[in-house]
Design a protein around this motif. Structure first.
Motif, PDB file in Angstrom:
ATOM      1  N   ILE A 178       0.818  -1.229   0.000  1.00  0.00           N
ATOM      2  CA  ILE A 178       0.000   0.000   0.000  1.00  0.00           C
ATOM      3  C   ILE A 178       0.848   1.274   0.000  1.00  0.00           C
ATOM      4  N   PRO A 179       1.894   1.385  -0.840  1.00  0.00           N
ATOM      5  CA  PRO A 179       2.723   2.608  -0.827  1.00  0.00           C
ATOM      6  C   PRO A 179       1.970   3.853  -1.278  1.00  0.00           C
ATOM      7  N   THR A 180       1.175   3.739  -2.358  1.00  0.00           N
ATOM      8  CA  THR A 180       0.432   4.908  -2.847  1.00  0.00           C
ATOM      9  C   THR A 180      -0.632   5.326  -1.841  1.00  0.00           C
ATOM     10  N   LEU A 181      -1.271   4.334  -1.235  1.00  0.00           N
ATOM     11  CA  LEU A 181      -2.277   4.624  -0.202  1.00  0.00           C
ATOM     12  C   LEU A 181      -1.634   5.397   0.947  1.00  0.00           C
ATOM     13  N   ASN A 182      -0.466   4.957   1.368  1.00  0.00           N
ATOM     14  CA  ASN A 182       0.227   5.653   2.463  1.00  0.00           C
ATOM     15  C   ASN A 182       0.573   7.095   2.082  1.00  0.00           C
ATOM     16  N   GLU A 183       1.025   7.275   0.825  1.00  0.00           N
ATOM     17  CA  GLU A 183       1.358   8.625   0.368  1.00  0.00           C
ATOM     18  C   GLU A 183       0.116   9.517   0.368  1.00  0.00           C
ATOM     19  N   PHE A 184      -1.004   8.977  -0.147  1.00  0.00           N
ATOM     20  CA  PHE A 184      -2.249   9.750  -0.174  1.00  0.00           C
ATOM     21  C   PHE A 184      -2.687  10.106   1.243  1.00  0.00           C
ATOM     22  N   TYR A 185      -2.591   9.121   2.125  1.00  0.00           N
ATOM     23  CA  TYR A 185      -3.057   9.316   3.499  1.00  0.00           C
ATOM     24  C   TYR A 185      -2.222  10.376   4.215  1.00  0.00           C
ATOM     25  N   LYS A 186      -0.899  10.356   3.987  1.00  0.00           N
ATOM     26  CA  LYS A 186      -0.005  11.281   4.707  1.00  0.00           C
ATOM     27  C   LYS A 186      -0.013  12.687   4.106  1.00  0.00           C
ATOM     28  N   ASN A 187      -0.080  12.769   2.776  1.00  0.00           N
ATOM     29  CA  ASN A 187       0.162  14.057   2.122  1.00  0.00           C
ATOM     30  C   ASN A 187      -1.034  14.693   1.422  1.00  0.00           C
ATOM     31  N   ILE A 215      -4.767  -0.849  -6.833  1.00  0.00           N
ATOM     32  CA  ILE A 215      -3.791  -0.257  -7.764  1.00  0.00           C
ATOM     33  C   ILE A 215      -2.362  -0.476  -7.264  1.00  0.00           C
ATOM     34  N   ASP A 216      -2.169  -0.399  -5.952  1.00  0.00           N
ATOM     35  CA  ASP A 216      -0.844  -0.634  -5.375  1.00  0.00           C
ATOM     36  C   ASP A 216      -0.355  -2.065  -5.603  1.00  0.00           C
ATOM     37  N   ASN A 217      -1.272  -2.952  -5.986  1.00  0.00           N
ATOM     38  CA  ASN A 217      -0.924  -4.356  -6.217  1.00  0.00           C
ATOM     39  C   ASN A 217      -1.107  -4.740  -7.683  1.00  0.00           C
ATOM     40  N   ASN A 218      -0.817  -3.745  -8.556  1.00  0.00           N
ATOM     41  CA  ASN A 218      -0.799  -3.953 -10.012  1.00  0.00           C
ATOM     42  C   ASN A 218      -2.143  -4.378 -10.588  1.00  0.00           C
ATOM     43  N   CYS A 219      -3.215  -3.871 -10.021  1.00  0.00           N
ATOM     44  CA  CYS A 219      -4.556  -4.158 -10.537  1.00  0.00           C
ATOM     45  C   CYS A 219      -5.280  -2.851 -10.867  1.00  0.00           C
ATOM     46  N   GLN A 220      -6.444  -2.994 -11.502  1.00  0.00           N
ATOM     47  CA  GLN A 220      -7.291  -1.845 -11.819  1.00  0.00           C
ATOM     48  C   GLN A 220      -8.539  -1.877 -10.941  1.00  0.00           C
ATOM     49  N   ALA A 221      -9.247  -0.762 -10.917  1.00  0.00           N
ATOM     50  CA  ALA A 221     -10.488  -0.669 -10.127  1.00  0.00           C
ATOM     51  C   ALA A 221     -11.562   0.016 -10.957  1.00  0.00           C
ATOM     52  N   CYS A 222     -12.807  -0.373 -10.736  1.00  0.00           N
ATOM     53  CA  CYS A 222     -13.922   0.294 -11.420  1.00  0.00           C
ATOM     54  C   CYS A 222     -15.022   0.604 -10.422  1.00  0.00           C
ATOM     55  N   ASN A 230      -1.616  12.084  -9.583  1.00  0.00           N
ATOM     56  CA  ASN A 230      -1.406  11.892 -11.024  1.00  0.00           C
ATOM     57  C   ASN A 230      -1.862  10.500 -11.468  1.00  0.00           C
ATOM     58  N   MET A 231      -2.975  10.086 -10.905  1.00  0.00           N
ATOM     59  CA  MET A 231      -3.526   8.753 -11.161  1.00  0.00           C
ATOM     60  C   MET A 231      -4.501   8.823 -12.340  1.00  0.00           C
ATOM     61  N   SER A 264      -2.841   0.959 -18.628  1.00  0.00           N
ATOM     62  CA  SER A 264      -2.414   2.314 -18.245  1.00  0.00           C
ATOM     63  C   SER A 264      -3.518   3.088 -17.539  1.00  0.00           C
ATOM     64  N   LEU A 265      -4.774   2.734 -17.801  1.00  0.00           N
ATOM     65  CA  LEU A 265      -5.906   3.368 -17.106  1.00  0.00           C
ATOM     66  C   LEU A 265      -6.200   2.573 -15.844  1.00  0.00           C
ATOM     67  N   LYS A 266      -6.046   3.226 -14.708  1.00  0.00           N
ATOM     68  CA  LYS A 266      -6.147   2.511 -13.425  1.00  0.00           C
ATOM     69  C   LYS A 266      -7.558   2.519 -12.844  1.00  0.00           C
ATOM     70  N   ILE A 267      -8.298   3.626 -13.038  1.00  0.00           N
ATOM     71  CA  ILE A 267      -9.645   3.739 -12.443  1.00  0.00           C
ATOM     72  C   ILE A 267     -10.640   4.110 -13.532  1.00  0.00           C
TER      73      ILE A 267
END
Length: 696
Positions: free
Chosen positions: A252-261, A312-319, A343-344, A369-372
């Motif tokens: 969860i690196p991106t999640l942590n970045e979003f949560y902190k910043n 997304i942090d685990n190389n998957c997409q979401a809808c 920049n998602m 390349s499209l994540k969400i």
């Protein structure tokens, strides 16, 4: 060998092919078993008699012994009716027939003892009973008791299949045939729960000896109905957890970045709890199937985004799939605000998306390349394919059919995506344990900090001048107003405030202010234009139909006026009220009604004024409307309960679920000899139209 309960209904004495065809189409009765399980909806107490002297119009039904003193035709033309004077020594009451007068004149005689049964009503100053049941005292049963009353239809009545005829058929079935009614619940459970036998319950439900035995029959049949519902739900849930593998998401690196910043505000404790529950599911190696319940404005969107980041942090997409373009746009705009900070890549796909846009979206989904992706039913179309769909979020899932949702899961050929179902419609606990019982449940039961509770006020049409004064003051203080109407154009049949007339009267009352108008018949571009004007504070008042029930988020709008509020259901009123109260200012909801409204409407209005708690409102809604209409299930035939009343039987729902969980923990495959009856009956139980698939 099939039992005689499998016999076609046409072979029952007194039915035949023609009546059988009617019972098939009108009541869904095809076999002896179907008839036996067609239960009365109420009972008439024929154990006691009343005197005419003590009768009054507020009594539900009365039964009287007496004689007809005279009969005469009264009135002219279409208003002609037969009136008989019925006396019992204590007084006289009028019996009235508006139809079938000639047949009644031939059938009944004066100065002969009769028993009549019916509902007394006041006509002018005289008490009467319209179309009473009447039978000769000499032919009446000596043992009068609780008589069953069955639902029927006009077509059946026209073919002389009324409630009494159905009761007669039940009696024929029970008395003439040696019915093979086998026990379908383990004997140890029957003993533990102090239940009567299945055969005894069926006899007593149709022909109760007394109130006590009827209560025991109802208790047995309610338990059985809930027991098999819960057995199917819990078994499905356990087998899915055991057999359906899912993605393991740990990074969860991106999640942590979003949560902190980038987190725009502090999450509530309820949001944090829900995210922990979802993260645990998504890392378990089993497919998540979770229902996220949160009141209007409780912050489900940011929870959904954080869960998307886990995928997304685990190389998957979401809808995220929403039922309407308005709601899809709302979600897209909300999620894009968060995604842009990272920049998602995120995109919107609806029926209105241009062909050129679709081609780019399809390509970027396939190459990963499209994540969400946020969309409507357009996400289900065949050209929409994913590189690796890890999380599917579905909003207001009761608005989608099972086959539609299944298409979304099948976008992944190997590992099914985790599933998060969201609803802003509060669901009572009893309904959640039945209708959504195969899902794990998360509840956001806390509003974000700084939100002031919406003040809800009831005002009558005669208060309109004062209401307009209040609205003007709110606008002068910089606020914006919603005014919602139930119809688009005037209806001759219903005296409701229609949108067109409402817009004109509001324009006259507030000539100095710009006004938006929105309804469901407008083209998407026109709706979006008006909504954007309102969002930008270019218009001060939005006149709309319930199209704004979902999908509009204007923090500066602080007043919701609902015209003809008595015509709306509780759930809809609550959803509409949730359009305000999104900013820091005090918000108001004004419920406008006629001076005189029905008892149910009064309960709805009083409930709205009394509480903002969606779960309290849902409980009242369940009591008023039943489980069918709630959450749109009536239309899809999802939950058709014969005996159970979810608003009254909450304890029984809970206890049967606990019994089933204990049973399945002991014997998950129902292989024990004592559970053989369950295995035999499970698939055919009750022929309920409930979808027990793992799709939820």
């Amino acid at each position: 060998m099939p039992s005689n309960l499998d016999n076609k209904i046409e072979f029952l004495k007194g039915i035949g092919p023609q009546r059988a065809a009617l019972l098939n189409t009108e009541l869904g009765i095809f076999t002896f078993d179907d008839l036996l399980n067609y239960f009365p909806f109420r009972y008439e107490d024929r154990t006691s008699f009343h005197n005419i002297m003590e009768a009054h119009e507020n009594m539900p039904y009365i039964q009287v012994k007496g004689r007809i003193k005279s009969m005469s035709m009264v009135g002219e033309g279409n208003k002609k009716r037969l009136v008989a004077l019925f006396a019992d020594g204590t007084g006289i009451i009028e019996l009235v027939w508006f139809q079938g007068a000639q047949w009644i004149l031939k059938k009944i005689k004066t100065n002969v003892d009769y028993i009549i049964y019916g509902k007394p009503a006041l006509y002018g100053s005289k008490l009467n009973i319209a179309h009473p049941e009447i039978e000769l005292l000499s032919e009446a049963s000596v043992h009068r008791g609780l008589e069953p009353v069955y639902n029927t239809t006009e077509r059946l009545k026209n073919s002389n299949i009324d409630s009494k005829a159905i009761s007669k058929l039940q009696k024929t079935l029970v008395n003439l045939y040696q019915l093979s009614i086998e026990e379908n619940i383990p004997l140890y459970l029957i003993k533990e729960q102090n239940l009567i036998s299945k055969e005894n319950a069926l006899r007593q439900i149709h022909f109760p000896d007394n109130q006590e035995k009827l209560s025991l029959a109802i208790q047995r049949l309610k338990f059985e109905e809930l027991f098999f519902i819960q057995l199917k739900i819990v078994r499905t849930k356990l087998s899915r957890k055991r057999d359906t593998y899912g993605f393991v998401f740990k990074n969860i690196p991106t999640l942590n970045e979003f949560y902190k910043n980038h987190l725009p505000y502090e999450l509530t404790n309820a949001q944090k709890r829900v995210i922990r529950e979802i993260y645990k599911d998504m890392g378990s190696g089993k497919q998540m199937n979770r229902l996220l319940q949160g009141d209007v404005g409780s912050g489900k969107t940011i929870v959904a985004f954080i869960c998307m980041l886990i995928a997304i942090d685990n190389n998957c997409q979401a809808c995220l799939m929403a039922p309407t373009e308005i709601l899809a746009n709302q979600h897209y705009n909300g999620l894009k605000e968060f995604a842009d900070k990272l920049n998602m890549p995120i995109a919107l796909l609806t029926g209105s998306s241009k062909k050129s846009e679709r081609a780019i979206i399809h390509e970027n989904l396939i190459n990963g390349s499209l994540k969400i992706i946020v969309g409507t039913h357009a996400l289900l179309e065949d050209p929409v394919r994913f590189n690796n769909l890890g999380l599917a979020v579905i909003d207001e899932q009761h608005r989608f059919g099972v086959a539609q949702r299944a298409k979304l899961w099948n976008k992944n050929k190997t590992t099914p995506p985790h599933v998060l179902v969201m609803t802003a419609t509060p669901i009572p606990r009893t309904l959640a344990m039945t209708l959504y019982g195969d899902l794990d449940l998360s509840v956001i039961d806390e509003l974000p900090a700084g939100r002031k509770p919406i003040k809800t006020l009831h005002r009558h049409d005669r208060h309109r001048i004062q209401v307009f004064g209040f609205l003007r003051k709110q606008i002068e203080e910089g606020r914006q107003i919603y005014i919602v109407y139930p119809l688009i154009e005037e209806s001759e049949k219903m005296d409701l405030k229609d949108l067109t007339d409402g817009y004109e009267s509001i324009s006259r009352a507030f000539p100095e202010y710009a006004i938006s108008i929105v309804n469901g018949r407008m083209k998407s571009e026109a709706k979006d234009y008006e909504m954007k004007r309102f969002l930008k504070n270019e218009t001060k008042i939005m006149v709309a139909t319930t199209v704004i029930e979902v999908g509009v988020n204007v923090p500066n709008a602080s007043v919701m006026v609902i015209e003809n509020a008595e015509r709306f259901g509780l759930s809809q009123l609550h959803q509409l009220r949730g359009r305000v109260g999104r900013g820091a200012d005090q918000s108001y909801c004004l419920l406008m009604t006629k001076d005189r409204i029905s008892a149910d409407s009064k309960v709805r209005i009083e409930t709205m004024v009394k509480t903002n708690n969606g779960f309290e409102i849902a409980d009242v809604d369940l009591r008023l409307r039943g489980p069918g209409d709630l959450a749109g299930t009536q239309q899809s035939g999802v939950l058709e309960l014969k005996m159970v009343n979810l608003s009254e039987d909450a304890e029984l729902v809970q206890s049967t679920r606990e019994i089933v969980i204990t049973l399945l923990e002991k014997d998950p495959e129902l292989n024990l000899a004592e559970h053989s009856s369950l295995k035999n009956n499970l698939n055919n139980h009750g022929k309920q139209k409930i979808n027990w698939s793992v799709i939820s």
